[in-house]
Motif scaffolding. Sequence first.
Motif, PDB file in Angstrom:
ATOM      1  N   UNK A 246       0.972  -0.860   0.058  1.00 12.36           N
ATOM      2  CA  UNK A 246       0.390  -0.126  -0.382  1.00 12.36           C
ATOM      3  C   UNK A 246       0.976   1.136  -0.193  1.00 12.36           C
ATOM      4  N   UNK A 247       2.209   1.471   0.455  1.00 15.92           N
ATOM      5  CA  UNK A 247       3.589   2.179   0.479  1.00 15.92           C
ATOM      6  C   UNK A 247       3.857   2.646  -0.885  1.00 15.92           C
ATOM      7  N   UNK A 248       4.167   1.516  -1.790  1.00 16.32           N
ATOM      8  CA  UNK A 248       4.999   1.612  -3.109  1.00 16.32           C
ATOM      9  C   UNK A 248       4.069   1.601  -4.287  1.00 16.32           C
ATOM     10  N   UNK A 249       4.442   2.349  -5.515  1.00 12.72           N
ATOM     11  CA  UNK A 249       4.312   2.530  -6.916  1.00 12.72           C
ATOM     12  C   UNK A 249       5.137   1.408  -7.790  1.00 12.72           C
ATOM     13  N   UNK A 250       4.777   0.740  -8.535  1.00 17.46           N
ATOM     14  CA  UNK A 250       5.112   0.313  -9.434  1.00 17.46           C
ATOM     15  C   UNK A 250       6.063   1.329 -10.672  1.00 17.46           C
ATOM     16  N   UNK A 269      -3.320  -0.354 -14.028  1.00 19.41           N
ATOM     17  CA  UNK A 269      -3.601  -1.918 -12.888  1.00 19.41           C
ATOM     18  C   UNK A 269      -2.413  -2.447 -13.306  1.00 19.41           C
ATOM     19  N   UNK A 270      -1.827  -2.939 -14.457  1.00 16.63           N
ATOM     20  CA  UNK A 270      -0.856  -3.375 -14.770  1.00 16.63           C
ATOM     21  C   UNK A 270       0.862  -3.231 -14.876  1.00 16.63           C
ATOM     22  N   UNK A 288      -0.610   0.111  -9.168  1.00 14.84           N
ATOM     23  CA  UNK A 288      -0.851  -0.099  -7.561  1.00 14.84           C
ATOM     24  C   UNK A 288      -0.717  -1.205  -6.863  1.00 14.84           C
ATOM     25  N   UNK A 289       0.092  -2.332  -8.095  1.00 14.27           N
ATOM     26  CA  UNK A 289       0.032  -3.545  -7.421  1.00 14.27           C
ATOM     27  C   UNK A 289      -0.366  -4.448  -7.365  1.00 14.27           C
ATOM     28  N   UNK A 290      -2.126  -3.910  -8.021  1.00 14.85           N
ATOM     29  CA  UNK A 290      -2.285  -5.462  -7.922  1.00 14.85           C
ATOM     30  C   UNK A 290      -3.698  -4.919  -6.394  1.00 14.85           C
TER      31      UNK A 290
END
Length: 600
Positions: A246-250, A269-270, A288-290
């Motif tokens: 919840x804190x990170x973003x790909x 999304x992916x 947003x990591x799923x």
Amino acid sequence: MAGRIPRDFIDDLIARSDIVEIVDSRVRLKKAGKNYQACCPFHNEKSPSFTVSQDKQFYHCFGCGAHGNVISFLMEFDRLEFPEAVEELAQFHAVDVPREQGSANSFSPEKKQQRQSDYELMEQVARFFAHQLKHHANGAKAIDYLKQRGLSGEVVKNFGIGYAPPEWDSALAAFGKTPELQQQLLDLKIITQNDNGRRFDFFRDRIMFPIRDKRGRVIGFGGRVLEGDNGPKYLNSPETRIFHKGHELYGLYQLKQALRSPNQTMVVEGYMDVVALAQFGIHYAVASLGTATTAEQIQSLFRTAPKLICCYDGDRAGREAAWRALQNALPYVKDGVEMQFVFLPDGEDPDTLIRQIGLEAFEQKLQQDSIPLSQFLFDYLLKNHHVRTDEGKAALKADAEQYINQVPGENQKEVLGEKLRKALREGGYSNDLKKDLLDANRPKIKLSSYSGAPLKNTLSPVRSMLKLLIENPTLAVECPEVQPNLLNSELFAGLPLLVEVHRFCLDRPNHKSAQVIEAFREHPQGKFLARLLVDTNSSDDESINNLFKQHQVRVFTDCFSKLIDLQLKSRLEELLTKSTVSGLNEAEKQELRALTLQQN
């Protein structure tokens, strides 16, 4: 508060730092009189307008307006969050960053060493997967798949994309040489363990996407199956001691490397969407990591750029994900930021769509089909409430106001309120009237000029006192007769902030300007205080500086006297009005006589 870095430590860190040394290590500075200059690192320019003051430990660009202290510079130049900038500065001084007791972020030396070892191991595993993509027997199959998706070798390398071999123990054999290392692999979810105690690789026969934090450290992985293979389409690293979804973003790290000052960001999304968009030149996309886009992720994106586009599938699941993102975003929708929503046609995602229509048409579609936050909010609410009846209108108003009241931006809140009034078909605009009355009754105080004073003062007395306090915090102690807390906050705009800053300077008489600004970084008026410090009056001549300091004392005390005088006149007017309407009691009559004599 638990989890925070102690304020005293931050003050000490700023006090021991030389902003010139820190900036010069990143931007070549040249001496220019008392200060230092360079071409601004935050915007393109040919002649230098970026100034660093060693005396005030402050920087300012007269071209783009960037300004701040040494921590602000590290945040902007190195693209760090506040805690990370403090850690970077602490590392420069070879000191550890303490945390207040009870902090979940407070680590013992052993835990710090463990985390550093975790980051190093994850980086090694990422390089292992990248190596397997090129050298494993099945790597050709993975490369063919990436080529079919239209990815170049350059973008694959930039995102560190790799391949997890199909064997059960590839990563385990490469990195689990000892029981301790196997336990670390297990803790970081590189391997897993079944009920029988057998250990094996968590990721097998998948395209691997390393997930990096804002500082570029590998903290987790996303694994995608090859086309036609069985199993879940994406398999993500579970939560670990260094990975919190919840804190990170790909892709956020790559975004910040590609764009220093992006105008907008887009959450998709992916992982493959992010990479494919980058392939076509869109470097402002993240994933947003799923999970549903969280409040922490939205905060991070609003700090990165003022505009956020949420791009989702057009089906029911996509719209529900968008609604959750909107709910999480409302407490952070301040004035100056913008949030929009784009829903793609059925069966399409950003990866497939941009390959079909190309970059120009894709960005044009984003612009044409985007739905503003205000419209999406009321489209969603109006589906759940029928406004044909008074009861339906009341329900809509109650539901909408609970969302509108979460918005901190006054202008944003006003726009949403107007939208609600239109939805309810109200004819009156009482809120606008209240705002006009408030503006009309706010005193507009002008300060008379001082003969011979070097300070060009076109500010109100309150703002002048704030500016002087920040430039010279010792004024609070040097002028004990100045007590802003005695003034009426209802009369003077900005007085509560003046009282707060004055009290801070009284308690910390040895603080410098940069430390005062730092202490108010998170304050709602922190940026306003920093701007006040920008327009300074300095000279290389010490005698001129001493003369200016004497004028500072004079202007500071005279501003306070002006406010006292205005307050007394206001009270006199209040008593005179009351005497003609309802009469005065004996104490008020005596006060009126005293004020009248004083004015005469």
